[in-house]
Every structure is written in structure tokens, then in C-alpha cells.
Design a protein around this motif. Structure first.
Motif, PDB file in Angstrom:
ATOM      1  N   ARG A  27     -12.880   2.852  -4.346  1.00 29.09           N
ATOM      2  CA  ARG A  27     -12.488   3.874  -4.980  1.00 29.09           C
ATOM      3  C   ARG A  27     -13.803   4.891  -4.309  1.00 29.09           C
ATOM      4  N   LEU A  33     -10.170  14.786   0.488  1.00 31.35           N
ATOM      5  CA  LEU A  33     -10.518  13.678  -0.534  1.00 31.35           C
ATOM      6  C   LEU A  33     -11.214  14.050  -1.694  1.00 31.35           C
ATOM      7  N   GLU A  78       6.701   2.271   0.630  1.00 31.22           N
ATOM      8  CA  GLU A  78       7.872   2.755  -0.039  1.00 31.22           C
ATOM      9  C   GLU A  78       8.575   3.810   0.501  1.00 31.22           C
ATOM     10  N   SER A  87       1.606  -1.919  -9.736  1.00 35.25           N
ATOM     11  CA  SER A  87       1.387  -0.455  -9.322  1.00 35.25           C
ATOM     12  C   SER A  87       0.119  -0.171  -9.525  1.00 35.25           C
ATOM     13  N   GLY A  88      -0.675   0.655  -8.552  1.00 32.16           N
ATOM     14  CA  GLY A  88      -2.049   1.243  -8.777  1.00 32.16           C
ATOM     15  C   GLY A  88      -2.887   0.289  -8.294  1.00 32.16           C
ATOM     16  N   ILE A  89      -2.715  -0.968  -7.925  1.00 38.47           N
ATOM     17  CA  ILE A  89      -3.728  -1.853  -7.391  1.00 38.47           C
ATOM     18  C   ILE A  89      -4.487  -1.399  -6.185  1.00 38.47           C
ATOM     19  N   GLY A  90      -3.805  -0.640  -5.328  1.00 39.83           N
ATOM     20  CA  GLY A  90      -4.535  -0.303  -4.182  1.00 39.83           C
ATOM     21  C   GLY A  90      -3.568  -0.362  -2.818  1.00 39.83           C
ATOM     22  N   LYS A  91      -2.334  -0.702  -2.971  1.00 40.27           N
ATOM     23  CA  LYS A  91      -1.565  -1.158  -1.849  1.00 40.27           C
ATOM     24  C   LYS A  91      -1.681   0.116  -0.579  1.00 40.27           C
ATOM     25  N   SER A  92      -1.143   1.292  -1.212  1.00 42.90           N
ATOM     26  CA  SER A  92      -1.197   2.447  -0.372  1.00 42.90           C
ATOM     27  C   SER A  92      -2.691   2.625   0.293  1.00 42.90           C
ATOM     28  N   THR A  93      -3.409   2.615  -0.464  1.00 42.70           N
ATOM     29  CA  THR A  93      -4.876   2.783  -0.180  1.00 42.70           C
ATOM     30  C   THR A  93      -5.494   1.940   1.097  1.00 42.70           C
ATOM     31  N   HIS A 122       8.324  -1.719  -4.152  1.00 40.23           N
ATOM     32  CA  HIS A 122       8.758  -2.502  -5.377  1.00 40.23           C
ATOM     33  C   HIS A 122      10.179  -2.837  -5.384  1.00 40.23           C
TER      34      HIS A 122
HETATM   35  N1  LIG Z   1      -7.679  10.375  -3.022  1.00 38.23           N
HETATM   36  C1  LIG Z   1      -7.947   9.663  -4.096  1.00 38.23           C
HETATM   37  N2  LIG Z   1      -9.065   9.895  -4.821  1.00 38.23           N
HETATM   38  C2  LIG Z   1      -9.491   9.144  -5.969  1.00 38.23           C
HETATM   39  N3  LIG Z   1      -8.849   8.076  -6.266  1.00 38.23           N
HETATM   40  C3  LIG Z   1      -7.462   7.932  -5.576  1.00 38.23           C
HETATM   41  C4  LIG Z   1      -7.027   8.521  -4.346  1.00 38.23           C
HETATM   42  N4  LIG Z   1      -6.210   7.949  -3.874  1.00 38.23           N
HETATM   43  C5  LIG Z   1      -5.818   6.930  -4.770  1.00 38.23           C
HETATM   44  N5  LIG Z   1      -6.735   6.671  -5.624  1.00 38.23           N
HETATM   45  C6  LIG Z   1      -6.742   5.737  -6.630  1.00 38.23           C
HETATM   46  O1  LIG Z   1      -6.595   4.520  -6.255  1.00 38.23           O
HETATM   47  C7  LIG Z   1      -5.805   3.695  -6.912  1.00 38.23           C
HETATM   48  C8  LIG Z   1      -4.981   2.930  -5.908  1.00 38.23           C
HETATM   49  O2  LIG Z   1      -3.990   3.742  -5.636  1.00 38.23           O
HETATM   50  P1  LIG Z   1      -2.773   3.516  -4.564  1.00 38.23           P
HETATM   51  O3  LIG Z   1      -1.856   4.563  -4.235  1.00 38.23           O
HETATM   52  O4  LIG Z   1      -3.146   2.648  -3.389  1.00 38.23           O
HETATM   53  O5  LIG Z   1      -2.010   2.185  -5.355  1.00 38.23           O
HETATM   54  P2  LIG Z   1      -0.649   1.525  -4.996  1.00 38.23           P
HETATM   55  O6  LIG Z   1      -1.059  -0.075  -5.541  1.00 38.23           O
HETATM   56  O7  LIG Z   1      -0.131   2.119  -3.695  1.00 38.23           O
HETATM   57  O8  LIG Z   1       0.286   2.046  -6.350  1.00 38.23           O
HETATM   58  P3  LIG Z   1       1.720   2.409  -6.353  1.00 38.23           P
HETATM   59  O9  LIG Z   1       2.707   1.051  -6.054  1.00 38.23           O
HETATM   60  O10 LIG Z   1       1.976   2.787  -7.779  1.00 38.23           O
HETATM   61  O11 LIG Z   1       2.173   3.383  -5.234  1.00 38.23           O
HETATM   62  C9  LIG Z   1      -5.306   4.618  -8.012  1.00 38.23           C
HETATM   63  O12 LIG Z   1      -5.747   4.158  -9.267  1.00 38.23           O
HETATM   64  C10 LIG Z   1      -5.547   5.708  -7.672  1.00 38.23           C
HETATM   65  O13 LIG Z   1      -5.597   6.752  -8.703  1.00 38.23           O
END
Ligand SMILES: Nc1ncnc2c1ncn2[C@@H]1O[C@H](COP(=O)(O)OP(=O)(O)OP(=O)(O)O)[C@@H](O)[C@H]1O
Length: 549
Positions: free
Chosen positions: A366, A118, A503, A392-398, A534
């Protein structure tokens, strides 16, 4: 000193194991054989005195007998040197294997390998495990054994040299000084001065070697990434950029190499002169005694060889200095790696297990501590299907990574449902392995061929059924949608209690995606599913939607 402390920490787990008596026995064997070599050298030293004296007397008969004895010493010497080398290599392999296991276990345990990636530190763990471990095991055995053997040689020849030096009287500034063992004092002072100068000239080699290992590993990793992403690079026609990128990486290697060459040249200027001068010192030092006829030609030769043996052994530090620097840089890199793993394991959060998935006031951040999702609270009943929605990008995968205990940047608590879980990412992990193992992954046990074929049929990949033992580059060969079908096949075979779908069907047309999720529902009726998608057509398959904000 720091390198020695780190080395002790790295080596202790292997050498402290109760079952490692064989390792100790091998080390003792290496040192024992080394001492035998010293003993043979002592015998050859005594032999050389007799030989030169006999030569001076033109006693042909005695000369033949002496040559026969020399052949005996030589044969024993060759046999012991070969056996020593064999045992040394066997011990290095044993130690390397144990240290490799120690590092791979630590690296893979508690997903440390993921968290280390990371923040990109420490660089190139692959090189540290593959190469630095080898360097440390190999050079440590060599350095320890050669140190002990050389010190034994010093002990054996020092007493000979002391006796040969006798008691000499010198006059210095009008004073008369009587000194015993003057040749011993000369050799000790000469080597001490040589060692200090070597360390002074060669000190920067440590840092340069650490950098060298880093740059070499970076270059290799870049080449590997080109191979892994060959298709994308070829489609973008990115060859020119890649060439420039590789040239830049190589520039770092070349710059470091030039600095190393410069430092090693300076060191060699000194060490080669030092070696050459040391050959002549004993002859000049003993010449007055020879000319005064207090020692014979044989005696002079014996002094030369005993002085050479003591000086050669005392110069262990000087001769092996570049290797010591190479060793200390590998020890430092492994020490950094070990500490980074330990830190990352402290970051690991083992989630609590309750009767269902329950998140309570969780903040997802983050790495720079900026808040991604604030105060997440959600409860998912057993067998329920929950869809996580949000831009997208809100943080769902995180959020999913956090629930899995992979993402250390969070505050708050949550509990996971009992049983085993599986997370299907949008890009499945498809290493080059036989298809039957690929489908069973991450389980070690492979289901029967009949079961595998049935599942392939269910997910719409019947054509792959006849390629069960084939080990292809699956991630290159299969289309994005086919790869995701493999992901769903894995879920059916693994039958988790909780399934996370990040996804996992976004490469498929909506009709196929719906059909696959319906299949999961039928085949795994009690499974709790938390999905991110999505694809609007999939939302009706879920019991409920939770919107990330
Ligand atoms: N390893 C990492 N280091 C720094 N930032 C990260 C890391 N992984 C994810 N992020 C940031 O965290 C934020 C959320 O990412 P995430 O993949 O959770 O979004 P998401 O909601 O799943 O997006 P999407 O629907 O596009 O897949 C993004 O801005 C991404 O750049």
C-alpha cells in the motif's frame, strides 16, 4: 529570488529552442516599440517647454504649428501602442502554447498523471496547466517588457532632470553643501523608500495569492464533480449535503478574499498616497528657482513632467507589485507541479520485456508501505488464459496495476510478454466522443465502418451501428452491462497480444459474460489473457487459476 530561479527553469525550454528566433524577434519588437514610445515622450517633454513658453509670449501663429506637431506625436504614439499590444498578445499565445504542450506532455508521459493522483499532490493539475501557464506567459511578457521600457525611460529622463536641476547650494546645520542634480537625488531616494515600504506591506500577498489559486481551483473542481456524478447524487437525493459541501469550499475562497482585500487596502493606502505626493514634490522642489526667475514657467512644467517620468518609471516595482505577487504565486505553483511530475517519473518502473509474462518474488504494498501481496511468483505462457482469484480487497487489481508499471509501491521484479497490451477495467472509460472513436480507443486509427458494425453486432450492440458519428454522453446513456460490451468491442478491435480483464464483465449476467469471453477466445486465439473475476461461471473458460493470498 526563488521565484526568479523557478521562472528561469520554466521559461528556458521555450526561449532556448533554436527555432524560437521568431519569439525573440517579437520580444525585441515589443521592447523596440516601447523604446520608441519613450522617445516620443522625450519629444513631448521638450515640446511642452516650448509650448508653455510660447503660451507665455502669446505667439498665436507658433502655437498652431506646435499643436500640429503634437497631433503628429500623438498619432505615432497611438499607432505604436496598438501595434505593441498586438505583438505582445501574439507572443503570449506562442509562449503559452509551447508551455501548455510542455506541461501536458510531461504530465501525460509515463502515466505521471496517474501516479500524481495517487497521493493527491499537487492539487488541481488542470488549473495549473490551463490557468497558471497563461498567467506566467502573459505577465512575464508584460513585466519584462515594461521593466526594460521603464528603465530606458529612467535613463532618458534622468539626464534631462539632471540638467534641469543644475547645481544648487544648500545650507545644512551651518554647513554649505553644493549638490549637482538635486532633483535626481530626491526622486531616487523617494522611490527607494517607497519600494521598501511597498515590499514590507505587500509581502503576504504572495502566499495569499498562492492560496487563492488553490481555493478557486478546488471550488471549480467540486462543481465539476457534481456534474460528473449528477445521476448518483440525484438518486441519493444528496442535494443538501452537496450544497453544504460547496458552501464550505466557498467559505475558504471568501476567507482568503477578505485577507487579500485587507492586505491590498493597506498597500493601496500607501501607494495612492505615494502617487499623489509625487505629483507635487517636483513643483515644490523647483519653486525657489522659479521664484528666483532662474527658470521659466515652461522650465517648471518641463521639470514637473521629467520628474514625473523618472519617478513613474522608477516606481515600476511599486505600481506592479500586486501583479508581481500574482505572477510569483503562479510561478511557484507551476514549479511545484513540474517537480512533482519529475518525482513521479522517477517512480516509474519500465517493466522488462521477455518471451512471456513472468513474475518473480514480487511484493505489492500500500502507499503506507503495508504489504498487500507478498512474494508473488507466477508464469503465464503465451496464449494461456490465467484467472486470478482471491477475496475482495486482497490486492488483485493492484497487482495488475503493478504489472502495468502504474503502481509504484512494490518490491521485486517481473517481465512482460512482447507486443501490445490492453487492460479492461470494470468501468470502461467512455468520454463524450463520436462512437467510432470511442470504439477504437486507445488506438488513434479508426477501423472501417464495416468492421466497427460487425464488432458491435458480435458484442450484442447492433442498435448502436447507426450512431457511429454521434457524440453522446455515453457513460450516462449506456447501462453498466452495455458499457462493458463496449469494452470487449475495444479489445476485439485493438487485438492486443496480452489482455488484462479486471472484472470487465461483472455487470453482465453470467450467460452473456461467458458468451463474450468465448468470443474473445475465438477472435483473438493467440492472445494471452489474465483475468480477475468473482463470477464463478467464468472460471472454466480459463486454462488455470492462481489464488492471491
Ligand atoms: N490509490 C490507493 N490508495 C490507497 N489504497 C489503495 C489505493 N488503491 C487501492 N488501495 C487499497 O489496496 C487494497 C487492494 O485493493 P484492490 O482494488 O487491489 O483489491 P481487489 O483484490 O482487486 O478487490 P476487489 O476484488 O474488491 O476488486 C484495498 O484495501 C484498497 O483500499
Amino acid at each position: 529570488m526563488k521565484s526568479l530561479r523557478t521562472f528561469y527553469r520554466l521559461a528556458a525550454p521555450f526561449w532556448r529552442q533554436g527555432s524560437q528566433w521568431l519569439g525573440w524577434l517579437m520580444l525585441a519588437g515589443i521592447i523596440g516599440m516601447g523604446l520608441l514610445i519613450v522617445q516620443i515622450n522625450v519629444l513631448i517633454n521638450a515640446w511642452s517647454k516650448t509650448f508653455y513658453d510660447t503660451l507665455g509670449e502669446f505667439d498665436t501663429g507658433a502655437l498652431y504649428a506646435l499643436m500640429g506637431r503634437y497631433v503628429l506625436y500623438l498619432s505615432a504614439y497611438v499607432l505604436i501602442v496598438v501595434a505593441l499590444d498586438w505583438v505582445r498578445k501574439a507572443l503570449v499565445l506562442r509562449w503559452r502554447q509551447a508551455m501548455t504542450e510542455q506541461f501536458t506532455h510531461a504530465w501525460l508521459a509515463d502515466q505521471a498523471f496517474y501516479r500524481l493522483g495517487l497521493n493527491g499532490e499537487p492539487d488541481n493539475p488542470d488549473q495549473r496547466i490551463a490557468e497558471d501557464v497563461n498567467i506566467v506567459a502573459d505577465l512575464s511578457v508584460e513585466l519584462v517588457a515594461s521593466f526594460i521600457i521603464n528603465m530606458a525611460q529612467v535613463g532618458a529622463f534622468m539626464s534631462i532632470l539632471w540638467q534641469l536641476s543644475g547645481v544648487q547650494t544648500f545650507s545644512l546645520g551651518g554647513y554649505s553643501i553644493t549638490l549637482s542634480g538635486y532633483l535626481v537625488w530626491i526622486v531616487v531616494l523617494y522611490t527607494l523608500a517607497g519600494s521598501l515600504i511597498t515590499h514590507w506591506v505587500g509581502r503576504p500577498l504572495h502566499r495569499l495569492n498562492v492560496d487563492r489559486q488553490h481555493y478557486e481551483a478546488d471550488f471549480r473542481a467540486s462543481l465539476l464533480r457534481k456534474r460528473e456524478h449528477a445521476e448518483q447524487i440525484a438518486l441519493y437525493r444528496g442535494e443538501a449535503v452537496e450544497r453544504q459541501h460547496l458552501a464550505e469550499r466557498f467559505q475558504a475562497i471568501a476567507g482568503n478574499w477578505r485577507q487579500l482585500m485587507g492586505r491590498e487596502r493597506n498597500l493601496s493606502l500607501f501607494t495612492v498616497s505615494y502617487e499623489r505626493v509625487s505629483l507635487i514634490i517636483p513643483v515644490f522642489a523647483a519653486l525657489p528657482a522659479f521664484l528666483a526667475k532662474t527658470i521659466t514657467l515652461g522650465g517648471l512644467m518641463q521639470i514637473r513632467s521629467a520628474f514625473g517620468a523618472v519617478q513613474g518609471s522608477l516606481s515600476w516595482f511599486i505600481k506592479l507589485y500586486p501583479k508581481l505577487m500574482h505572477w510569483s504565486s503562479a510561478v511557484e505553483r507551476l514549479g511545484q507541479f513540474e517537480q512533482a511530475i519529475a518525482v513521479s517519473r522517477c517512480q516509474a518502473r519500465a517493466p522488462m520485456v521477455g518471451d512471456c509474462l513472468c513474475v518473480n518474488g514480487l511484493d505489492v504494498l500500500r502507499p503506507d508501505a503495508e504489504v498487500l501481496l507478498e512474494d508473488v511468483s507466477v508464469r503465464v505462457a503465451q496464449g494461456e488464459w490465467l484467472l486470478i482469484a482471491g477475496r475482495s480487497g486482497i490486492g488483485k487489481s493492484t497487482l495488475l496495476r503493478t504489472l502495468q508499471g502504474l503502481w509504484p509501491y512494490c518490491r521485486g521484479s517481473w517481465q512482460l510478454p512482447p507486443g501490445r497490451s490492453l487492460l479492461l477495467p470494470q468501468k470502461p472509460y467512455l468520454p463524450s466522443m463520436p462512437l467510432r472513436h470511442l470504439l477504437a480507443y486507445p488506438a488513434i486509427e479508426v477501423p472501417s465502418a464495416v468492421r466497427l458494425m460487425a464488432v458491435l453486432e458480435q458484442v450484442g450492440l447492433p442498435g448502436l451501428a447507426r450512431r457511429m458519428d454521434e457524440q453522446s454522453e455515453w457513460s450516462r446513456e449506456l447501462s453498466g452491462g452495455e458499457q462493458q460490451r463496449i469494452g470487449i468491442a475495444r479489445a476485439l478491435l485493438y487485438a492486443p497480444d496480452t489482455l488484462y480483464l479486471d472484472e470487465a464483465t461483472n455487470q453482465l449476467d453470467e450467460g452473456s459474460a461467458r458468451a463474450l469471453l468465448r468470443l474473445v477466445r475465438e477472435e483473438l486465439p493467440n492472445c494471452t489473457v489474465i483475468g480477475i473475476s468473482h463470477q464463478a461461471a467464468l472460471s472454466t473458460l480459463f486454462d488455470r487459476t492462481w489464488s492471491a493470498q
